[in-house]
Enzyme design. Sequence first.
Site, short mmCIF file in Angstrom:
data_model
loop_
_atom_site.label_atom_id
_atom_site.label_comp_id
_atom_site.label_asym_id
_atom_site.label_seq_id
_atom_site.Cartn_x
_atom_site.Cartn_y
_atom_site.Cartn_z
N GLU A 82 -3.95 -7.71 -6.79
CA GLU A 82 -3.91 -6.48 -7.60
C GLU A 82 -3.68 -5.25 -6.72
O GLU A 82 -2.99 -4.31 -7.13
CB GLU A 82 -5.22 -6.31 -8.40
N ARG A 111 -0.32 -3.04 -7.45
CA ARG A 111 -0.56 -1.71 -8.04
C ARG A 111 -0.51 -0.59 -7.01
O ARG A 111 0.20 0.41 -7.19
CB ARG A 111 -1.90 -1.67 -8.77
#
Length: 564
Positions: free
Chosen positions: A156, A160
Site C-alpha cells: 500500500e 499510494r
Amino acid sequence: MLPLHTHDDSKAFTRRWLGRPLARWIVLGLVLITGLWLLAPVNLAFVSPLQDVPSTTTLRPPILDESLLWNQRAAHVRESYLHGYNEYLKYASGHDEVLPLSKGWKDNFNGWGVSMIDSMDTMWIMGLRDEFDNAVRVASQQNFTTVSSTYAPFFETVIRYLGGLLSAHALSGEAILLDRANDLGNRMLPVFDTPSGLPRFSVNTATGQTALGWTGNAVLFSEATSCQVEYKYLAHVTGRSEYYDKVENIMDKMYHANVSDGLFTTRWDAADASPMNNHFSVGASADSGYEYLLKQYLISGKTEPRAKDQYLASTNGIINKLLYISPHRKLLYVTDVASGRPIYDLQHLSCFLPGLFALGVHALDLSPRDKELHTWVAQGLAYTCWLTYADQATGLGPDGVQFDEQSRLWVDALAEWERGGREGGAPPGVSEVPEEHAADKRDYRVSSSVYLLRPETVESLFLMWKTTRDVRWRERGWAIYEALEKHTRVEHGYAIIRNVDQVPAETSDDMPSFFLAETLKYLYLLFAETDIIPLDKWVFNTEAHPLPIFTWSPTEQEQHNAMS
Ligand code: DMJ
C-alpha cells in the site's frame, strides 16, 4: 416610432404572407426539411428504440457542441474532487482519511496524509494549482518515518505514497518530490531482505525492522509483483540500479516458477519463492500482479520482452481457465478457481481486467487471433462490469457477485459458436443485453452489497473509451458519476454505501483515498476533451498514478540482460 404589433395585427400579417406564392414555397420547403431531419436514424432512437442502441446507454437529444458538453462534465468531476478534498483538509488534515459522516479522521496508512499525497497528481491533472502547491509544501516536510512500533505496509505504501510522489514529480518537475520519493523508496528496501527476495509485508521506516502480515510467511502474488513499475521508474530517474535489481529479482523468480497455464497462485513462500496454494484469481491477492506484466513492458519503452511474453502467457491462461459465461443473459465474467474448481464469483476488484485487455490490444502488436480474442474479452467483461452497476437501484456496483453455477467455460461456448459458422455476428458474451432490475433474473446474486467508492469499473470505461472511441463507454461513465453524486455525496465529502440495490442508500463513515486518487481521476480523464495523459507516453500504476514511459540506456540494458 414604429407601432408595436397587437395579436390581431400579427394574424393579418401571417395571412398576407402566406397569400404570396414564394412564401408558400418557403414554408413547404421548411416543413419538408424538418420532416426528413426527424426521420434521420439519430433522431429515431428517441422515438422507437433501434436494435443496436442498447437500452443501458443514456439517450439524450443531440447537441451541437459535444466538446463543450464533455468538458462541462469534466468540470463537474473537478468540483466533486474539490468537495471531497476540502472536507478532508477541514477535518482530517495531516491524517490519512476523513470520516465523512462523523467529521473525524483515521490513520490507516502510516498517518502521513495519504489522501493528499495519493491525489496530488489528480490536483495537477485537474489544473488545481493552489491545492497542488500547498500539497508540495506539506509533502516536502514529510520525512516518512513510522513511529516506534508501527510498520508501514509495503504494498500500500508503494502504490499510494511512492507512486503518488513519483507521478506528481513527473507531471510538475518539482525536485523535492523526487527527493522525498527516493528517501521513502530507500527506507523500504529492508523488505527485500528475505531468503528469496520476495518482500515482507511491512517495514518500520525509522529502524528498518520488518514484520509479517496477516498471511504469515506467505507473500501474496499481487504484493510481490506490484512494486516493479514504481521501483524501476525510481531506478531510472535516480540512476540507482539497486532499486531495479531488487524488484527484477522477484520477476525473475516468477518467470522461472513452475506454473501451469501462465497462471500464478495467490500465495508464495518467502523462503524459496515457491507456490503455497492452489488458488487462482485476478481479483484480491493477485490483480495488479497481472496488470504489472504489461505495464513493466510498456513503461520500459518495450525493452523488457520477458514481461510481454509472460503477459501473453498469463492472459492466455486467464482466457482458457478463468473466463465463464452465464446461462441466460450470457454475461462474460472472470472467476476465481480454487483446487481446479470455479467459484463462479466476480469481484469488483477484477473489473480492472477489461481495461488491461483493451490497453494490451492498443499497445501490443498482437497476432490476428489474439487481437480478436483480447478485443472480445475487453468488450464482454467491461459490459458485464458496467451491468453490475446498471442493474442496481442506485446505479452503483456491488463489491462482489456470485454467478449461477450453470455457467459454462467461455472458451467452450466460443468454440461451439465458431464451429457453427459464427452465427449471429457477435461471439457469446460480447453482445450487449439490457439491464435487469429483478434480482432473480440477473444470472447472479449480490454477495457483497457494499460500494466502497472503488475505481476499477470506471478505470476500464476510461481505457475502453480511449482505445475504441465508442462514446457509449463515456456515457456509461457519466451515468456512474451521476449515481455517485446522488447516493454517495454527503455534506462532508463522499461516503461508501452499504447496499447498492437499496434506495435511499445508507451511507457508512468512510472515504478511502483511492476515491480521490483513482475514481475521480479516471472519470475526469474520461470526460476531458484534451488528451491530458496520452497512453503512448504514460503508464498508470495500479493506484492510477501516471508515470512517463522511458527507455533504459544501452549500458543499463546490458546490465539487466546479464541478470536474467
Ligand atoms: C486500489 O488501492 C488499487 O487500485 C489496488 O490495485 C486495488 N485496490 C484499490 C481500489 O479498489
